[in-house]
Motif scaffolding. Structure first.
Motif, PDB file in Angstrom:
ATOM      1  N   ALA A  68       0.789  -1.231  -0.055  1.00  0.00           N
ATOM      2  CA  ALA A  68       0.137   0.049   0.088  1.00  0.00           C
ATOM      3  C   ALA A  68       0.963   1.167   0.126  1.00  0.00           C
ATOM      4  N   GLY A  69       1.818   1.105   0.954  1.00  0.00           N
ATOM      5  CA  GLY A  69       2.909   2.384   0.714  1.00  0.00           C
ATOM      6  C   GLY A  69       3.301   2.576  -0.742  1.00  0.00           C
ATOM      7  N   ARG A  70       3.967   1.344  -1.225  1.00  0.00           N
ATOM      8  CA  ARG A  70       4.534   1.531  -2.509  1.00  0.00           C
ATOM      9  C   ARG A  70       3.584   2.074  -3.693  1.00  0.00           C
ATOM     10  N   ALA A  71       2.288   1.733  -3.594  1.00  0.00           N
ATOM     11  CA  ALA A  71       1.243   2.366  -4.396  1.00  0.00           C
ATOM     12  C   ALA A  71       1.211   3.977  -4.037  1.00  0.00           C
ATOM     13  N   ARG A  72       1.326   4.157  -2.872  1.00  0.00           N
ATOM     14  CA  ARG A  72       1.001   5.667  -2.683  1.00  0.00           C
ATOM     15  C   ARG A  72       2.404   6.573  -2.840  1.00  0.00           C
ATOM     16  N   PHE A  73       3.780   5.749  -2.569  1.00  0.00           N
ATOM     17  CA  PHE A  73       4.882   6.780  -2.465  1.00  0.00           C
ATOM     18  C   PHE A  73       5.495   6.623  -3.775  1.00  0.00           C
ATOM     19  N   GLY A  74       5.027   5.713  -4.648  1.00  0.00           N
ATOM     20  CA  GLY A  74       5.887   5.236  -6.137  1.00  0.00           C
ATOM     21  C   GLY A  74       7.244   4.968  -5.894  1.00  0.00           C
ATOM     22  N   ASP A  75       7.958   5.851  -6.615  1.00  0.00           N
ATOM     23  CA  ASP A  75       9.618   5.535  -6.725  1.00  0.00           C
ATOM     24  C   ASP A  75      10.238   5.923  -5.589  1.00  0.00           C
ATOM     25  N   THR A  76       9.763   6.846  -4.420  1.00  0.00           N
ATOM     26  CA  THR A  76      10.450   7.343  -3.493  1.00  0.00           C
ATOM     27  C   THR A  76      10.702   6.160  -2.420  1.00  0.00           C
ATOM     28  N   ALA A  77      12.055   6.144  -1.909  1.00  0.00           N
ATOM     29  CA  ALA A  77      12.435   5.121  -1.184  1.00  0.00           C
ATOM     30  C   ALA A  77      11.968   5.176   0.448  1.00  0.00           C
ATOM     31  N   VAL A  78      10.796   4.737   0.452  1.00  0.00           N
ATOM     32  CA  VAL A  78      10.074   4.784   1.777  1.00  0.00           C
ATOM     33  C   VAL A  78      10.296   3.216   2.288  1.00  0.00           C
ATOM     34  N   GLU A  79      10.767   3.181   3.412  1.00  0.00           N
ATOM     35  CA  GLU A  79      11.098   1.862   4.237  1.00  0.00           C
ATOM     36  C   GLU A  79       9.910   1.594   5.237  1.00  0.00           C
ATOM     37  N   ILE A  80       8.917   0.878   5.260  1.00  0.00           N
ATOM     38  CA  ILE A  80       7.770   0.729   6.239  1.00  0.00           C
ATOM     39  C   ILE A  80       7.937  -0.557   7.033  1.00  0.00           C
ATOM     40  N   ARG A  81       8.042  -0.217   8.360  1.00  0.00           N
ATOM     41  CA  ARG A  81       8.209  -1.549   9.192  1.00  0.00           C
ATOM     42  C   ARG A  81       7.208  -1.276  10.275  1.00  0.00           C
ATOM     43  N   ASN A  82       6.646  -2.698  10.535  1.00  0.00           N
ATOM     44  CA  ASN A  82       6.031  -2.727  11.895  1.00  0.00           C
ATOM     45  C   ASN A  82       6.788  -3.076  12.904  1.00  0.00           C
ATOM     46  N   GLU A  83       6.911  -2.120  13.851  1.00  0.00           N
ATOM     47  CA  GLU A  83       7.723  -2.236  14.966  1.00  0.00           C
ATOM     48  C   GLU A  83       7.451  -3.348  16.004  1.00  0.00           C
ATOM     49  N   ALA A  84       6.282  -4.002  15.958  1.00  0.00           N
ATOM     50  CA  ALA A  84       5.867  -5.035  16.741  1.00  0.00           C
ATOM     51  C   ALA A  84       6.382  -6.300  16.254  1.00  0.00           C
ATOM     52  N   ARG A  85       7.005  -6.355  14.926  1.00  0.00           N
ATOM     53  CA  ARG A  85       7.728  -7.469  14.508  1.00  0.00           C
ATOM     54  C   ARG A  85       9.057  -7.600  14.498  1.00  0.00           C
ATOM     55  N   VAL A  86       9.893  -6.414  14.979  1.00  0.00           N
ATOM     56  CA  VAL A  86      11.189  -6.379  14.726  1.00  0.00           C
ATOM     57  C   VAL A  86      11.956  -7.355  15.629  1.00  0.00           C
ATOM     58  N   HIS A  87      11.596  -7.858  16.593  1.00  0.00           N
ATOM     59  CA  HIS A  87      12.123  -8.858  17.691  1.00  0.00           C
ATOM     60  C   HIS A  87      12.075 -10.292  16.923  1.00  0.00           C
ATOM     61  N   LEU A  88      11.457 -10.570  15.891  1.00  0.00           N
ATOM     62  CA  LEU A  88      11.391 -11.824  15.056  1.00  0.00           C
ATOM     63  C   LEU A  88      12.484 -11.634  14.180  1.00  0.00           C
ATOM     64  N   TRP A  89      13.179 -10.591  13.715  1.00  0.00           N
ATOM     65  CA  TRP A  89      14.374 -10.663  12.527  1.00  0.00           C
ATOM     66  C   TRP A  89      15.486 -10.074  13.288  1.00  0.00           C
ATOM     67  N   TYR A  90      15.541  -9.139  14.238  1.00  0.00           N
ATOM     68  CA  TYR A  90      16.585  -8.200  14.569  1.00  0.00           C
ATOM     69  C   TYR A  90      17.832  -9.107  14.928  1.00  0.00           C
ATOM     70  N   GLU A  91      17.747  -9.875  15.585  1.00  0.00           N
ATOM     71  CA  GLU A  91      19.079 -10.842  16.083  1.00  0.00           C
ATOM     72  C   GLU A  91      19.565 -11.374  14.746  1.00  0.00           C
ATOM     73  N   GLU A  92      19.093 -11.935  13.783  1.00  0.00           N
ATOM     74  CA  GLU A  92      19.811 -12.554  12.565  1.00  0.00           C
ATOM     75  C   GLU A  92      20.279 -11.399  11.927  1.00  0.00           C
ATOM     76  N   LYS A  93      19.745 -10.149  11.895  1.00  0.00           N
ATOM     77  CA  LYS A  93      20.438  -9.328  11.001  1.00  0.00           C
ATOM     78  C   LYS A  93      21.664  -8.533  11.820  1.00  0.00           C
ATOM     79  N   PHE A  94      21.266  -8.189  13.116  1.00  0.00           N
ATOM     80  CA  PHE A  94      22.399  -7.212  13.875  1.00  0.00           C
ATOM     81  C   PHE A  94      23.354  -8.109  14.959  1.00  0.00           C
ATOM     82  N   GLY A  95      22.919  -9.407  15.228  1.00  0.00           N
ATOM     83  CA  GLY A  95      23.774 -10.325  15.883  1.00  0.00           C
ATOM     84  C   GLY A  95      23.494 -10.311  17.287  1.00  0.00           C
ATOM     85  N   VAL A  96      22.272  -9.330  17.738  1.00  0.00           N
ATOM     86  CA  VAL A  96      22.030  -9.326  19.130  1.00  0.00           C
ATOM     87  C   VAL A  96      20.525  -9.511  19.297  1.00  0.00           C
TER      88      VAL A  96
END
Length: 190
Positions: free
Chosen positions: A81-109
């Motif tokens: 939905a964000g891509r449809a609204r923002f087009g080519d603008t580099a908008v990174e949309i993230r649900n912060e309620a999910r961060v704990h699910l992937w953070y350790e794999e990406k950052f090591g903690v």
């Protein structure tokens, strides 16, 4: 603080990409949303140092908080939905309620689950990064800046060793120094 918030709004209004993303984010009506991180403080740095307001900004981080559905599919629907609204603008949309699910794999903690978007902002690797803004339906801006705005306007980067590891801070600050050589980057605490 009121004067600083006024100065922040004045600086951010010079970045037309940022103001368009703010308007679009309000249209998406995401729960607990903020436009945050680099697009905010780097716009301030650009204005303070006399550069074009959007110069050197890699993306626009749009955070929201929806603990009712932690699936990747739910977040991906919001991203689409964000891509449809923002087009080519580099908008990174993230649900912060999910961060704990992937953070350790990406950052090591490990990352404990956040209770809000504000809690996520609190954990950025630099206190200078801990700024979020959103446009309210009545046109007012809500600003979340738990460490204030002085460092952003003063071109000071201060570590925030709450969650992110030292190498994340040092990698980010190395890039920032190349783009904004006037920065004062404080060392990570030993």
């Amino acid at each position: 603080m009121d004067d600083q918030v006024g100065a922040l709004r004045e600086a951010l209004n010079r970045n037309e990409v940022l103001t368009d993303v703010l308007a679009g984010a309000a249209e998406l009506r995401l729960p607990g949303w903020y436009l945050t991180a680099g697009c905010v403080f780097q716009t301030v740095w650009n204005v303070v140092t006399g550069r074009p307001a959007a110069e050197g900004i890699l993306d626009y981080d749009l955070f929201y908080f929806d603990a009712s559905d932690l699936s990747w599919e739910s977040e991906d629907a919001v991203v689409r939905a964000g891509r449809a609204r923002f087009g080519d603008t580099a908008v990174e949309i993230r649900n912060e309620a999910r961060v704990h699910l992937w953070y350790e794999e990406k950052f090591g903690v490990p990352c404990p689950p956040y209770g809000s978007t504000e809690a996520a902002i609190d954990s950025f690797p630099s206190t200078t990064c801990c700024i979020g803004v959103r446009a309210e339906p009545d046109g007012r801006w809500r600003v979340y800046a738990p460490h204030g705005l002085s460092d952003a306007f003063g071109l000071v980067v201060r570590p925030n060793p709450v969650l992110a590891p030292r190498h994340v801070y040092e990698t980010k600050t190395a890039r920032w120094r190349e783009q904004w050589p006037d920065l004062t980057v404080l060392p990570w605490p030993e």
